[in-house]
Write a protein that holds these residues in place. Structure first.
Motif, PDB file in Angstrom:
ATOM      1  N   ASP A 125       1.689  -3.653  -1.738  1.00 36.06           N
ATOM      2  CA  ASP A 125       2.233  -3.739  -2.939  1.00 36.06           C
ATOM      3  C   ASP A 125       1.437  -4.951  -3.151  1.00 36.06           C
ATOM      4  O   ASP A 125       2.051  -6.097  -2.827  1.00 36.06           O
ATOM      5  CB  ASP A 125       3.261  -3.310  -3.298  1.00 36.06           C
ATOM      6  CG  ASP A 125       2.994  -2.104  -3.509  1.00 36.06           C
ATOM      7  OD1 ASP A 125       3.034  -1.175  -3.535  1.00 36.06           O
ATOM      8  OD2 ASP A 125       4.166  -1.644  -2.769  1.00 36.06           O
ATOM      9  N   VAL A 126       0.776  -5.120  -4.674  1.00 38.33           N
ATOM     10  CA  VAL A 126       0.171  -6.588  -4.927  1.00 38.33           C
ATOM     11  C   VAL A 126       0.724  -6.965  -6.412  1.00 38.33           C
ATOM     12  O   VAL A 126       0.677  -5.890  -7.421  1.00 38.33           O
ATOM     13  CB  VAL A 126      -0.708  -6.671  -4.691  1.00 38.33           C
ATOM     14  CG1 VAL A 126      -1.818  -8.286  -5.363  1.00 38.33           C
ATOM     15  CG2 VAL A 126      -1.610  -6.642  -3.421  1.00 38.33           C
ATOM     16  N   ASN A 127       1.252  -8.209  -6.586  1.00 38.70           N
ATOM     17  CA  ASN A 127       2.192  -7.932  -7.316  1.00 38.70           C
ATOM     18  C   ASN A 127       1.047  -9.143  -8.405  1.00 38.70           C
ATOM     19  O   ASN A 127       1.389 -10.535  -7.845  1.00 38.70           O
ATOM     20  CB  ASN A 127       3.520  -8.407  -8.187  1.00 38.70           C
ATOM     21  CG  ASN A 127       4.026  -6.602  -8.050  1.00 38.70           C
ATOM     22  OD1 ASN A 127       3.650  -5.664  -8.209  1.00 38.70           O
ATOM     23  ND2 ASN A 127       5.542  -6.947  -7.185  1.00 38.70           N
ATOM     24  N   ILE A 128       1.157  -9.406  -9.594  1.00 42.33           N
ATOM     25  CA  ILE A 128       0.731 -10.885 -10.219  1.00 42.33           C
ATOM     26  C   ILE A 128       1.181 -11.235 -10.634  1.00 42.33           C
ATOM     27  O   ILE A 128       2.165 -11.021 -11.790  1.00 42.33           O
ATOM     28  CB  ILE A 128      -1.207 -10.716 -11.166  1.00 42.33           C
ATOM     29  CG1 ILE A 128      -1.872  -9.157 -10.320  1.00 42.33           C
ATOM     30  CG2 ILE A 128      -0.928 -11.735 -11.815  1.00 42.33           C
ATOM     31  CD1 ILE A 128      -2.949  -9.626 -11.079  1.00 42.33           C
ATOM     32  N   VAL A 129       1.556 -12.291 -10.578  1.00 41.41           N
ATOM     33  CA  VAL A 129       2.621 -13.803 -10.567  1.00 41.41           C
ATOM     34  C   VAL A 129       2.449 -14.349 -11.789  1.00 41.41           C
ATOM     35  O   VAL A 129       3.033 -14.939 -13.003  1.00 41.41           O
ATOM     36  CB  VAL A 129       3.926 -14.511  -9.432  1.00 41.41           C
ATOM     37  CG1 VAL A 129       4.695 -15.665 -10.512  1.00 41.41           C
ATOM     38  CG2 VAL A 129       4.015 -13.484  -8.478  1.00 41.41           C
TER      39      VAL A 129
ATOM     40  N   LEU B  49       0.567 -14.801  -6.478  1.00 43.54           N
ATOM     41  CA  LEU B  49       0.457 -13.319  -5.991  1.00 43.54           C
ATOM     42  C   LEU B  49       1.855 -12.811  -5.769  1.00 43.54           C
ATOM     43  O   LEU B  49       2.215 -13.711  -4.658  1.00 43.54           O
ATOM     44  CB  LEU B  49      -0.591 -12.626  -5.401  1.00 43.54           C
ATOM     45  CG  LEU B  49      -2.295 -12.043  -5.656  1.00 43.54           C
ATOM     46  CD1 LEU B  49      -3.499 -11.570  -4.813  1.00 43.54           C
ATOM     47  CD2 LEU B  49      -2.180 -11.652  -7.095  1.00 43.54           C
ATOM     48  N   GLN B  50       1.803 -12.325  -5.798  1.00 42.85           N
ATOM     49  CA  GLN B  50       3.095 -11.158  -4.532  1.00 42.85           C
ATOM     50  C   GLN B  50       2.849 -10.410  -3.992  1.00 42.85           C
ATOM     51  O   GLN B  50       2.045  -9.539  -4.447  1.00 42.85           O
ATOM     52  CB  GLN B  50       4.690 -10.808  -6.177  1.00 42.85           C
ATOM     53  CG  GLN B  50       6.319 -10.781  -4.237  1.00 42.85           C
ATOM     54  CD  GLN B  50       7.317  -9.539  -5.568  1.00 42.85           C
ATOM     55  OE1 GLN B  50       6.361  -9.502  -6.471  1.00 42.85           O
ATOM     56  NE2 GLN B  50       7.928 -10.527  -4.840  1.00 42.85           N
TER      57      GLN B  50
ATOM     58  N   LEU C  88       3.903  -7.940  -0.918  1.00 41.20           N
ATOM     59  CA  LEU C  88       5.296  -6.470  -0.264  1.00 41.20           C
ATOM     60  C   LEU C  88       4.929  -5.591   0.500  1.00 41.20           C
ATOM     61  O   LEU C  88       4.036  -4.217   0.654  1.00 41.20           O
ATOM     62  CB  LEU C  88       5.670  -5.576  -1.429  1.00 41.20           C
ATOM     63  CG  LEU C  88       6.753  -7.067  -2.924  1.00 41.20           C
ATOM     64  CD1 LEU C  88       6.994  -5.800  -4.222  1.00 41.20           C
ATOM     65  CD2 LEU C  88       7.521  -7.170  -2.079  1.00 41.20           C
TER      66      LEU C  88
ATOM     67  N   ILE D 291      11.784 -15.301  -7.538  1.00 41.44           N
ATOM     68  CA  ILE D 291      11.019 -14.039  -7.516  1.00 41.44           C
ATOM     69  C   ILE D 291      11.172 -13.422  -6.400  1.00 41.44           C
ATOM     70  O   ILE D 291      11.962 -14.322  -5.345  1.00 41.44           O
ATOM     71  CB  ILE D 291       8.976 -14.137  -7.430  1.00 41.44           C
ATOM     72  CG1 ILE D 291       9.002 -14.845  -8.584  1.00 41.44           C
ATOM     73  CG2 ILE D 291       8.903 -13.017  -6.899  1.00 41.44           C
ATOM     74  CD1 ILE D 291       8.503 -14.223  -9.622  1.00 41.44           C
TER      75      ILE D 291
ATOM     76  N   ILE E  51      -5.960  -4.477  -2.309  1.00 40.90           N
ATOM     77  CA  ILE E  51      -4.948  -3.090  -2.625  1.00 40.90           C
ATOM     78  C   ILE E  51      -5.519  -1.455  -1.503  1.00 40.90           C
ATOM     79  O   ILE E  51      -4.806  -1.166  -1.385  1.00 40.90           O
ATOM     80  CB  ILE E  51      -4.916  -3.073  -3.627  1.00 40.90           C
ATOM     81  CG1 ILE E  51      -4.034  -3.907  -5.515  1.00 40.90           C
ATOM     82  CG2 ILE E  51      -4.111  -1.120  -4.402  1.00 40.90           C
ATOM     83  CD1 ILE E  51      -4.131  -4.489  -6.135  1.00 40.90           C
TER      84      ILE E  51
END
Length: 337
Positions: A287-291, A308-309, A311, A257, A281
Motif C-alpha cells: 500500500d502506498v500513501n502520499i504524505v 511516500l508511506q 506499507l 505518521i 502500486i
C-alpha cells in the motif's frame, strides 16, 4: 568574466582577527546569473564588497570585467565601477530627487550631455516599467517601484556586471517575483552578468543558473541550481533546499505518521512527469500513501519531491525501493519501521 582565486579577507590582527572570507575560489561566466547564498555572518556581503572594490582582499586575486580589483589604482577603480554596478536592499535613492533625476544622477557625474542623458533615462524608465512615474519622488513609490528605480540607475552607464546585495529581501513575495522577472529579462535582453547575494533559496531557484553556498567565510558547495537541488551535499545546503522543497512543519508531520516505511523521492526534468507511483502500486503487493509532494521550477528544469508511506512486508518494500533506483529516481529512506 569574474575570477576569484585564493581570496581571503581578514579584519583585525592577532587574537581579535576575524576571517570574513576564507580561501574562496570562484569563476562566473559572462552573461550568467550567479547566486551566492548564506545566512548572516557567512561572508557573502564582504565578498560582494571585494567584487566592487569597496574592500581589498588580504590575499588572493579578484578579477572582474577585465580589472584586477586587488591592485587597481584610484583612476582604474573609477573606470571599473562604470562597468560594475550595484543595487541594494534598501534602495539607496536620493529622496530629494524624482525618479528621472535619480536615474540621471550617475550620467551627470560621468559628464554625459543633457540630450543624451534624457534619451538614456527615458529608455531605462521604459525598460524597468516606470512609464508615467518619471516625476514622482521616492516617498511616493512602493517598495517594488523604488527597487525598479535602483535597477534603472544601476544600468545608466551600461555596466557589464550587476551586483545585487539582498535586493529583494525588503519586499513582499509578489513584488519579489516581479523584480526577479525584471532581472531575468534584463539578463536576457542585455547579456548582463548578474551576481546575486541572498539568504533566500526561492530567489536562487527562480532566476539563477548556478549557485555558491557560503558558510563561515567558505564556499562549501557550488554547482548548477538543478544539481544542487537534486543532490545537496552539505548540511547547510540541505537546509536551504528544504526552504523550497518542504513546507514548514514537515518534520512534525512525518513524526506523527504511524508505521510503515517513509521514503523521499526526488525527480529531475522529464522524470517529474513519469507515472512512477502508478507503476509502483501495480508491480508490488504494498500500500502506498502520499504524505507530501512538491514540484519546483529552476532555470535548468523541473525538480520534484514526493514523500511516500509504504506499507507491506519488508521484502516487498525493499523490492519496491530497488525498483525506484532502477528507474533512476533518487530515493532516500527517512524511517523504516
Amino acid at each position: 568574466m569574474i575570477h576569484l582565486q585564493g581570496v581571503n579577507k581578514q579584519f583585525g590582527n592577532g587574537s581579535n582577527a576575524i576571517i570574513a572570507v576564507d580561501k574562496v575560489n570562484l569563476d562566473i561566466a559572462e552573461g550568467e546569473i550567479f547566486g551566492i547564498i548564506g545566512y548572516s555572518g557567512a561572508g557573502k556581503s564582504t565578498l560582494i564588497r571585494l567584487l566592487n572594490g569597496l574592500e581589498k582582499p588580504s590575499s588572493g586575486t579578484v578579477k572582474i570585467a577585465g580589472y584586477e580589483m586587488s591592485s587597481v589604482n584610484a583612476r582604474e577603480l573609477r573606470n571599473a565601477r562604470k562597468k560594475i554596478s550595484m543595487i541594494f536592499q534598501h534602495f539607496n535613492l536620493l529622496w530629494s530627487r524624482t525618479v528621472k533625476q535619480n536615474i540621471s544622477f550617475p550620467l551627470e557625474i560621468a559628464g554625459i550631455k543633457k540630450a543624451e542623458r534624457e534619451r538614456r533615462v527615458n529608455e531605462l524608465i521604459d525598460l524597468v516599467g516606470l512609464k508615467g512615474r518619471e516625476n514622482a519622488y521616492p516617498s511616493e513609490l512602493s517598495g517594488g517601484q523604488k527597487q525598479r528605480v535602483g535597477i534603472a540607475r544601476a544600468l545608466a552607464n551600461d555596466p557589464e556586471v550587476l551586483l545585487c546585495d539582498e535586493a529583494t529581501s525588503a519586499l513582499d513575495p509578489e513584488t519579489t517575483d516581479s523584480i526577479l522577472d525584471l532581472l531575468t529579462s534584463i539578463n536576457e535582453r542585455l547579456g548582463l552578468t548578474i551576481v546575486l547575494i541572498t539568504h533566500e533559496m526561492h530567489v536562487i531557484r527562480k532566476i539563477c543558473h548556478r549557485v555558491a553556498v557560503m558558510e563561515a567565510g567558505n564556499v562549501v558547495e557550488t554547482g548548477s541550481v538543478l544539481e544542487v537541488f537534486q543532490s545537496p551535499k552539505e548540511p547547510i545546503t540541505k537546509r536551504f533546499v528544504s526552504q523550497v522543497t518542504e513546507p514548514v512543519g514537515t518534520e512534525q508531520v512525518l513524526a506523527h505518521i504511524p508505521g510503515g516505511t517513509l521514503i523521499k523521492l526526488a525527480f529531475v526534468g522529464e522524470k517529474t512527469e513519469h507515472p512512477v507511483l502508478a507503476s509502483l502500486i501495480r508491480k508490488f503487493d504494498i500500500d502506498v500513501n502520499i504524505v507530501q509532494g512538491n514540484i519546483s521550477q529552476t532555470k535548468g528544469g523541473a525538480y520534484g519531491t514526493l514523500i511516500l508511506q509504504l506499507l507491506g512486508n519488508e521484502k516487498d518494500v525493499d523490492m519496491a525501493i530497488a525498483y525506484l533506483h532502477e528507474l533512476g529516481v533518487q530515493t532516500e529512506v527517512i524511517t523504516n519501521e
